[in-house]
Write a protein that holds these residues in place. Structure first.
Motif, mmCIF file in Angstrom:
data_model
loop_
_atom_site.group_PDB
_atom_site.id
_atom_site.type_symbol
_atom_site.label_atom_id
_atom_site.label_comp_id
_atom_site.label_asym_id
_atom_site.label_seq_id
_atom_site.Cartn_x
_atom_site.Cartn_y
_atom_site.Cartn_z
ATOM 1 N N LEU A 57 3.520 13.233 -11.864
ATOM 2 C CA LEU A 57 2.353 13.314 -10.988
ATOM 3 C C LEU A 57 2.430 12.165 -9.990
ATOM 4 O O LEU A 57 2.872 11.067 -10.331
ATOM 5 C CB LEU A 57 1.051 13.213 -11.791
ATOM 6 N N VAL A 58 1.987 12.442 -8.766
ATOM 7 C CA VAL A 58 2.046 11.440 -7.701
ATOM 8 C C VAL A 58 0.646 11.284 -7.104
ATOM 9 O O VAL A 58 -0.008 12.282 -6.801
ATOM 10 C CB VAL A 58 3.021 11.882 -6.578
ATOM 11 N N VAL A 59 0.196 10.047 -6.952
ATOM 12 C CA VAL A 59 -1.060 9.820 -6.222
ATOM 13 C C VAL A 59 -0.748 9.090 -4.916
ATOM 14 O O VAL A 59 0.232 8.349 -4.821
ATOM 15 C CB VAL A 59 -2.121 9.043 -7.037
ATOM 16 N N ARG A 60 -1.591 9.363 -3.932
ATOM 17 C CA ARG A 60 -1.411 8.765 -2.606
ATOM 18 C C ARG A 60 -2.596 7.843 -2.328
ATOM 19 O O ARG A 60 -3.760 8.252 -2.423
ATOM 20 C CB ARG A 60 -1.337 9.868 -1.546
ATOM 21 N N ILE A 61 -2.293 6.611 -1.986
ATOM 22 C CA ILE A 61 -3.320 5.605 -1.719
ATOM 23 C C ILE A 61 -4.006 5.925 -0.381
ATOM 24 O O ILE A 61 -3.320 6.230 0.608
ATOM 25 C CB ILE A 61 -2.677 4.199 -1.683
ATOM 26 N N ASN A 62 -5.328 5.862 -0.363
ATOM 27 C CA ASN A 62 -6.035 6.217 0.881
ATOM 28 C C ASN A 62 -6.882 5.081 1.455
ATOM 29 O O ASN A 62 -7.651 5.290 2.382
ATOM 30 C CB ASN A 62 -6.874 7.486 0.690
ATOM 31 N N ARG A 63 -6.778 3.890 0.877
ATOM 32 C CA ARG A 63 -7.371 2.717 1.539
ATOM 33 C C ARG A 63 -6.613 1.457 1.172
ATOM 34 O O ARG A 63 -5.926 1.404 0.148
ATOM 35 C CB ARG A 63 -8.869 2.565 1.246
ATOM 36 N N GLU A 70 -9.449 -2.234 -12.339
ATOM 37 C CA GLU A 70 -9.317 -0.878 -12.877
ATOM 38 C C GLU A 70 -10.575 -0.047 -12.605
ATOM 39 O O GLU A 70 -10.485 1.124 -12.257
ATOM 40 C CB GLU A 70 -9.030 -0.978 -14.382
ATOM 41 N N ARG A 71 -11.734 -0.669 -12.737
ATOM 42 C CA ARG A 71 -12.950 0.142 -12.622
ATOM 43 C C ARG A 71 -13.244 0.584 -11.188
ATOM 44 O O ARG A 71 -14.043 1.494 -10.975
ATOM 45 C CB ARG A 71 -14.144 -0.546 -13.274
ATOM 46 N N PHE A 72 -12.610 -0.056 -10.204
ATOM 47 C CA PHE A 72 -12.796 0.398 -8.817
ATOM 48 C C PHE A 72 -11.577 1.182 -8.292
ATOM 49 O O PHE A 72 -11.600 1.688 -7.173
ATOM 50 C CB PHE A 72 -13.053 -0.792 -7.885
ATOM 51 N N ALA A 73 -10.550 1.268 -9.116
ATOM 52 C CA ALA A 73 -9.281 1.852 -8.643
ATOM 53 C C ALA A 73 -9.427 3.300 -8.192
ATOM 54 O O ALA A 73 -8.724 3.755 -7.281
ATOM 55 C CB ALA A 73 -8.223 1.738 -9.737
ATOM 56 N N HIS A 74 -10.343 4.047 -8.810
ATOM 57 C CA HIS A 74 -10.507 5.469 -8.463
ATOM 58 C C HIS A 74 -10.936 5.665 -7.004
ATOM 59 O O HIS A 74 -10.825 6.758 -6.459
ATOM 60 C CB HIS A 74 -11.517 6.123 -9.403
ATOM 61 N N ARG A 75 -11.424 4.597 -6.373
ATOM 62 C CA ARG A 75 -11.831 4.704 -4.963
ATOM 63 C C ARG A 75 -10.645 4.668 -4.005
ATOM 64 O O ARG A 75 -10.822 4.817 -2.801
ATOM 65 C CB ARG A 75 -12.742 3.531 -4.591
ATOM 66 N N TYR A 76 -9.463 4.440 -4.546
ATOM 67 C CA TYR A 76 -8.287 4.230 -3.691
ATOM 68 C C TYR A 76 -7.372 5.450 -3.581
ATOM 69 O O TYR A 76 -6.314 5.380 -2.993
ATOM 70 C CB TYR A 76 -7.505 2.996 -4.173
ATOM 71 N N TYR A 77 -7.785 6.571 -4.181
ATOM 72 C CA TYR A 77 -6.991 7.808 -4.062
ATOM 73 C C TYR A 77 -7.935 8.972 -4.299
ATOM 74 O O TYR A 77 -8.945 8.839 -5.011
ATOM 75 C CB TYR A 77 -5.829 7.825 -5.067
ATOM 76 N N ASP A 78 -7.615 10.117 -3.695
ATOM 77 C CA ASP A 78 -8.475 11.282 -3.930
ATOM 78 C C ASP A 78 -7.676 12.580 -3.976
ATOM 79 O O ASP A 78 -8.230 13.666 -3.890
ATOM 80 C CB ASP A 78 -9.580 11.370 -2.873
ATOM 81 N N SER A 164 0.172 -5.568 -2.117
ATOM 82 C CA SER A 164 -0.925 -4.893 -1.421
ATOM 83 C C SER A 164 -0.626 -3.406 -1.333
ATOM 84 O O SER A 164 0.509 -3.005 -1.040
ATOM 85 C CB SER A 164 -1.075 -5.433 0.001
ATOM 86 N N LEU A 165 -1.633 -2.608 -1.571
ATOM 87 C CA LEU A 165 -1.483 -1.166 -1.412
ATOM 88 C C LEU A 165 -2.046 -0.781 -0.045
ATOM 89 O O LEU A 165 -3.089 -1.276 0.370
ATOM 90 C CB LEU A 165 -2.213 -0.436 -2.533
ATOM 91 N N LYS A 166 -1.297 0.100 0.624
ATOM 92 C CA LYS A 166 -1.682 0.511 1.966
ATOM 93 C C LYS A 166 -1.869 2.014 2.015
ATOM 94 O O LYS A 166 -1.325 2.748 1.173
ATOM 95 C CB LYS A 166 -0.596 0.104 2.972
ATOM 96 N N ILE A 167 -2.582 2.459 3.028
ATOM 97 C CA ILE A 167 -2.817 3.894 3.192
ATOM 98 C C ILE A 167 -1.477 4.626 3.287
ATOM 99 O O ILE A 167 -0.604 4.229 4.060
ATOM 100 C CB ILE A 167 -3.659 4.160 4.456
ATOM 101 N N GLY A 168 -1.326 5.658 2.488
ATOM 102 C CA GLY A 168 -0.102 6.456 2.514
ATOM 103 C C GLY A 168 0.917 6.067 1.464
ATOM 104 O O GLY A 168 1.875 6.818 1.234
ATOM 105 N N ASP A 169 0.731 4.931 0.824
ATOM 106 C CA ASP A 169 1.651 4.555 -0.257
ATOM 107 C C ASP A 169 1.567 5.592 -1.379
ATOM 108 O O ASP A 169 0.492 6.130 -1.664
ATOM 109 C CB ASP A 169 1.294 3.177 -0.828
#
Ligand code: ZN
Length: 203
Positions: A57-63, A70-78, A164-169
């Motif tokens: 499975l692959v997730v894409r970072i969107n911010r 960990e508890r805020f991580a779900h806001r970084y992919y959709d 740092s995680l960036k949009i599109g990673d």
């Protein structure tokens, strides 16, 4: 854009490789030139005699984020996609034995097969996704995201401490058991639940 990959993230895959369960996530990278999209065929390069598939499975970072908890991580992919981490296993084995990096054995052109993304809102949630891979019509890998040793949100916390995680990673989250080798002519189909997202040929 960077491609961050996780190794040894499912117990049944660790067993099949006789590896040890890691205390922390095992992280490596692929270059952006590794991406293979739109179900284009993959041509086996002549530097490997053992090309393996690993469905993930692959997730894409969107911010943009750093030190994400960990508890805020779900806001970084959709959204979520399927990927295949193609691996030149013979080269990886040689590199490992010498204590050298895996970079070339996992980073060659086309080694990051990637499907379209589907919104997470169309799934039962990131920790409740079933996925599977068919090779020539036979199911060879079946995974369930709830079985990840380090869940996506934990991975994001861990990785973003260092990088740092960036949009599109992209984060390739590791493969379940059933890893195997490929030959010219093989057809691979990957599914999330019943939805076919990957369908391409090895040439
Ligand atoms: Zn992998």
């Amino acid at each position: 854009m960077k491609i961050i990959c996780v190794g040894l993230n499912y117990a049944n895959h660790i067993e099949e490789f006789n590896s040890k369960r890691p205390n922390e996530p095992v992280i490596f990278f692929k270059p952006d030139s590794a991406i293979l999209r739109e179900n284009k065929p993959f041509y086996i390069p002549d530097f490997t005699q053992q090309l393996d598939y690993e469905l993930e499975l692959v997730v894409r970072i969107n911010r943009l984020g750093k030190n994400i908890s960990e508890r805020f991580a779900h806001r970084y992919y959709d959204s979520v996609a399927l990927g295949i981490d193609l691996t030149a296993r013979d080269l990886q084995r040689t590199a490992r034995a010498a204590g050298h990096p895996w970079a070339l054995s996992k980073g060659f052109d086309g080694s990051a097969v990637l499907s379209e993304f589907i919104p997470l809102s169309n799934t039962q949630g990131i920790n409740n996704i079933h996925f599977h891979l068919e090779k020539n019509g036979v199911t060879v890998q079946q995974g369930y995201s709830g079985d990840m040793l380090f869940k996506v949100d934990q991975l994001i916390e861990y990785i973003s401490k260092y990088i740092s995680l960036k949009i599109g990673d992209l984060i390739y989250t590791g493969t379940p058991a059933g890893v195997g080798s490929l030959a010219v002519g093989d057809q691979l189909k990957g599914y999330i639940e019943d939805e076919k997202l990957i369908d391409f040929q090895i040439r």
